[in-house]
Design an enzyme around this catalytic site. Sequence first.
Site, PDB file in Angstrom:
ATOM      1  NE  ARG A   6      44.494  54.186  34.241  1.00  0.00           N
ATOM      2  CZ  ARG A   6      45.535  54.679  34.881  1.00  0.00           C
ATOM      3  NH1 ARG A   6      45.386  55.201  36.070  1.00  0.00           N
ATOM      4  NH2 ARG A   6      46.731  54.652  34.339  1.00  0.00           N
ATOM      5  N   PRO A  37      29.617  37.469  35.417  1.00  0.00           N
ATOM      6  CG  PRO A  37      30.020  36.014  37.195  1.00  0.00           C
ATOM      7  CD  PRO A  37      29.053  37.040  36.700  1.00  0.00           C
ATOM      8  CG  ASP A  83      53.090  56.438  27.930  1.00  0.00           C
ATOM      9  OD1 ASP A  83      54.024  57.159  28.279  1.00  0.00           O
ATOM     10  OD2 ASP A  83      52.033  56.878  27.456  1.00  0.00           O
ATOM     11  CD  GLU A 104      23.343  31.999  43.850  1.00  0.00           C
ATOM     12  OE1 GLU A 104      24.063  31.440  43.000  1.00  0.00           O
ATOM     13  OE2 GLU A 104      23.765  32.376  44.959  1.00  0.00           O
TER      14      GLU A 104
HETATM   15 CL1  6GU Z   1      31.031  41.527  36.280  1.00  0.00          CL
HETATM   16  N1  6GU Z   1      30.168  40.220  38.389  1.00  0.00           N
HETATM   17  C1  6GU Z   1      30.276  39.245  39.304  1.00  0.00           C
HETATM   18  N2  6GU Z   1      29.294  39.131  40.228  1.00  0.00           N
HETATM   19  N3  6GU Z   1      31.275  38.393  39.334  1.00  0.00           N
HETATM   20  C2  6GU Z   1      32.223  38.558  38.400  1.00  0.00           C
HETATM   21  C3  6GU Z   1      32.187  39.537  37.434  1.00  0.00           C
HETATM   22  C4  6GU Z   1      31.134  40.361  37.446  1.00  0.00           C
HETATM   23  N4  6GU Z   1      33.259  39.437  36.636  1.00  0.00           N
HETATM   24  C5  6GU Z   1      33.939  38.421  37.108  1.00  0.00           C
HETATM   25  N5  6GU Z   1      33.327  37.875  38.167  1.00  0.00           N
END
Ligand code: 6GU
Length: 257
Positions: free
Chosen positions: A165, A100, A180, A127
Amino acid sequence: MRSGPDSVAIAVVTIFPQLVNAVSEVGVTGRAVDNSVLKLSCVNPRDHTSDPNRRVDDRPYGGGPGMVMQAPPLAGAIAEAEKVNGQVTGAAPLVIYLSPQGEKLDHSLVLELSGYSNLVLVAGRYEGVDERVIEALVDREVSIGDYVLSGGELAAMVVIDAVARQLPGVLGHGDSAAQDSFAGQGVLDCPHYTRPETYQDMSVPEVLTSGDHQAIARWRRQQALGRTWQRRRELLEEGGLSKEDKRLLQQYLDAQN
Ligand code: 6GU
């Protein structure tokens, strides 16, 4: 014209390979694997630990809740993933850590990633991972959105699907239309209908059964523009619309009352 590779080797570092390998079982990605356009493999950090219980996590320095993935098993798994992919492609890897804290994935990042023939995706659990792995071994950190998942696997699967894709021949005629929509000019897709012609008193828009292909194309474009204006206005930068697009959008908005 697209200038990227014709195939991609993606190796995922994960303690849940069965989860990630599901993408090779179904749909567009499954076909890409069957056609060898997508070469998917997983490397498990548990196979790269000296711990008799195969533990790959430990308590955080400084205290606090949760566990942190240790550097040595991850580093071993990343090295193995790079080796596997190197043998398949001969190309240098791009190592991506899904978290994240990463840059947010969007269509332009997908296009950029689809320019590499050798991707190593690192999926963390707990974590997070020891920061020194990121510092020493990771090229890019990528997030799929502002929310927290329990691990990087689902994010890695999102990257795999979106990148696959973009490879030539992966989308058959049956799927091309979907591409598209967003890729095209940064507008949302128009509504779609199929039989039956009437469903719970709701009928299909008349133009779609008219046989007038020009009128249908105009209607679809108008719907795409109108919905984008209503739902995701930031996608329509002012200069980007042609005179005809502006006219279609104005007519759509006028008809909304
Ligand atoms: Cl890439 N990993 C995790 N654990 N949570 C996320 C994420 C990634 N992207 C949004 N939330």
